[in-house]
Design a protein around this motif. Structure first.
Motif, PDB file in Angstrom:
ATOM      1  N   LEU A  25     -59.585 -45.941 -58.051  1.00  0.00           N
ATOM      2  CA  LEU A  25     -59.898 -44.729 -57.283  1.00  0.00           C
ATOM      3  C   LEU A  25     -60.310 -43.572 -58.195  1.00  0.00           C
ATOM      4  O   LEU A  25     -61.246 -42.820 -57.904  1.00  0.00           O
ATOM      5  CB  LEU A  25     -58.691 -44.322 -56.436  1.00  0.00           C
ATOM      6  N   LYS A  26     -59.594 -43.442 -59.316  1.00  0.00           N
ATOM      7  CA  LYS A  26     -59.903 -42.347 -60.244  1.00  0.00           C
ATOM      8  C   LYS A  26     -61.219 -42.590 -60.971  1.00  0.00           C
ATOM      9  O   LYS A  26     -62.031 -41.670 -61.138  1.00  0.00           O
ATOM     10  CB  LYS A  26     -58.762 -42.193 -61.246  1.00  0.00           C
TER      11      LYS A  26
ATOM     12  N   LYS B  37     -64.247 -42.213 -58.448  1.00  0.00           N
ATOM     13  CA  LYS B  37     -63.952 -41.147 -57.501  1.00  0.00           C
ATOM     14  C   LYS B  37     -65.193 -40.736 -56.700  1.00  0.00           C
ATOM     15  O   LYS B  37     -65.154 -40.618 -55.485  1.00  0.00           O
ATOM     16  CB  LYS B  37     -63.401 -39.945 -58.259  1.00  0.00           C
TER      17      LYS B  37
ATOM     18  N   ARG C 286     -65.760 -41.157 -52.699  1.00  0.00           N
ATOM     19  CA  ARG C 286     -65.961 -39.957 -51.906  1.00  0.00           C
ATOM     20  C   ARG C 286     -67.255 -40.054 -51.088  1.00  0.00           C
ATOM     21  O   ARG C 286     -67.296 -39.713 -49.905  1.00  0.00           O
ATOM     22  CB  ARG C 286     -66.011 -38.731 -52.815  1.00  0.00           C
TER      23      ARG C 286
ATOM     24  N   ASP D 152     -63.058 -35.589 -48.460  1.00  0.00           N
ATOM     25  CA  ASP D 152     -62.616 -35.801 -49.828  1.00  0.00           C
ATOM     26  C   ASP D 152     -61.229 -36.434 -49.771  1.00  0.00           C
ATOM     27  O   ASP D 152     -60.606 -36.522 -48.704  1.00  0.00           O
ATOM     28  CB  ASP D 152     -62.595 -34.487 -50.599  1.00  0.00           C
TER      29      ASP D 152
ATOM     30  N   GLY E 169     -59.989 -34.480 -55.600  1.00  0.00           N
ATOM     31  CA  GLY E 169     -58.952 -35.513 -55.632  1.00  0.00           C
ATOM     32  C   GLY E 169     -57.717 -35.133 -56.390  1.00  0.00           C
ATOM     33  O   GLY E 169     -56.936 -35.991 -56.768  1.00  0.00           O
TER      34      GLY E 169
END
Length: 357
Positions: free
Chosen positions: A301-302, A305, A309, A321, A339
């Motif tokens: 996810l990071k 990102k 999104r 978001d 985030g």
């Protein structure tokens, strides 16, 4: 040797007594020249004793067969001393109509003359009685379902079988005992969801069910409903969109996360977070079905990102978001764009310190 006529009643009385019956259903004369068929009876199942007293021509030997109903043969026995002029067909155990369902309540057997090969067919009428309780196919029905299963959906289908032949006796009625607020059962044994599941409140649901026939003979089973997802594999994200919007687009949000993460995604729950925004719980799997550890999902996810999104914005709007919930109560999480997730309690603490300075 000639037996005086006055002696026969005594012998017959003793013969019937020995075989456990004071009554004879049929007195017959065997025909060893041409076949003679006979229908008789119409007795309740469970009968034991003498079925047929047969007068036999001198010099004839008999045997009993039941080629069309092999199961019937084990219930019957022919007593005949070779060259004797009397024979009996008796039961070896209580007659059971439930084993001859294909014969519509009739019990077929045959008396065969060994000398001539002539077959005399017999059909004994049996009346079914309600002597069997329904039996469930399983003692325990255990199913795993999604917490997002819609109300009205099928949870599991149970089935109980009543071995009685007669439809009025083998018709089964299902019940949940005691009645459930969450589940209900239909006439065909389908257990249906009455209200949304909540595995956050209980790790599983368990209830008992009964199946009853017309005379309230009954069988029981247990149904266990658990979460299809192991909560240890769950990842939570906070989405800055109204709870109701995300709740109504669960499948679209799943697809967006799949496109962003390039993994298979299964949403477990959508709950209401701070300011009525949405907290989404999900697990991710590789295409081979292997569950991806939560820490790996968070790293994904990071690292991706912007892609995640963008996919969420396609579904939920241009301002959508997200942020990762790191083991905190979603109601105490402050969502910041890009985030970033900051605990409200920490933010308040910093604010107080600044004021003191």
């Amino acid at each position: 040797m000639f037996t005086p006529c006055r002696v026969w009643p005594v012998l017959l009385l003793g013969f019937c007594f020995i075989h456990g019956s004071w009554g004879i259903l049929a007195n017959t004369i065997i025909n060893c020249q041409s076949p003679a068929n006979l229908e008789y009876g119409n007795i309740d199942e469970g009968y034991t004793g003498t079925l047929e007293l047969i007068t036999v021509p001198r010099g004839v030997s008999l045997t009993l067969e039941s080629p069309s109903c092999l199961a019937c043969r084990s219930f019957l026995e022919l007593h005949h001393i070779p060259l004797d002029t009397l024979a009996t067909v008796i039961t070896t155990k209580p007659l059971d109509a439930d084993i001859v369902t294909e014969y519509n309540g009739f019990f077929p057997y045959s008396i065969v003359c060994l000398n001539s090969g002539i077959i005399n067919n017999r059909t004994l009428g049996l009346k079914d009685i309600n002597d069997n309780a329904p039996v469930f196919e399983k003692d325990v029905y255990s199913v795993e379902v999604s917490q997002l299963l819609p109300v009205g959906s099928l949870v599991v289908k149970v089935k109980a079988i009543d071995a009685d032949v007669t439809p009025v006796y083998n018709t089964v009625t299902y019940n949940i005992n005691p009645p459930s607020d969450t589940f209900e059962v239909t006439a065909d044994g389908s257990v249906v969801l009455k209200k949304p599941l909540n595995f956050a409140m209980t790790s599983f649901y368990s209830f008992n069910m009964t199946a009853k026939d017309i005379d309230i003979l009954s069988g029981t089973t247990t149904v266990i409903v658990s979460d299809e997802i192991d909560t240890r594999d769950v990842v939570e994200i906070y989405i800055n969109q109204p709870f109701n919007v995300v709740k109504n687009k669960v499948h679209e949000t799943e697809r967006a996360l799949e496109m962003g993460l390039e993994l298979l995604v299964k949403i477990r729950d959508v709950s209401r977070g701070r300011q009525s925004n949405a907290v989404v719980s999900f697990i991710a799997r590789q295409t081979n079905g292997t569950t991806v550890p939560p820490e790996d999902v968070k790293s994904n996810l990071k690292n991706n990102k912007q892609r995640v999104r963008t996919e969420l914005q396609r579904v939920l709007g241009p301002k959508a978001d997200f942020g990762i919930v790191e083991g905190l109560d979603p109601n105490l999480v402050l969502y910041v764009n890009l985030g970033v997730v900051i605990p409200v309690a920490f933010a308040a603490f910093v604010f107080i310190l600044v004021r003191q300075v």
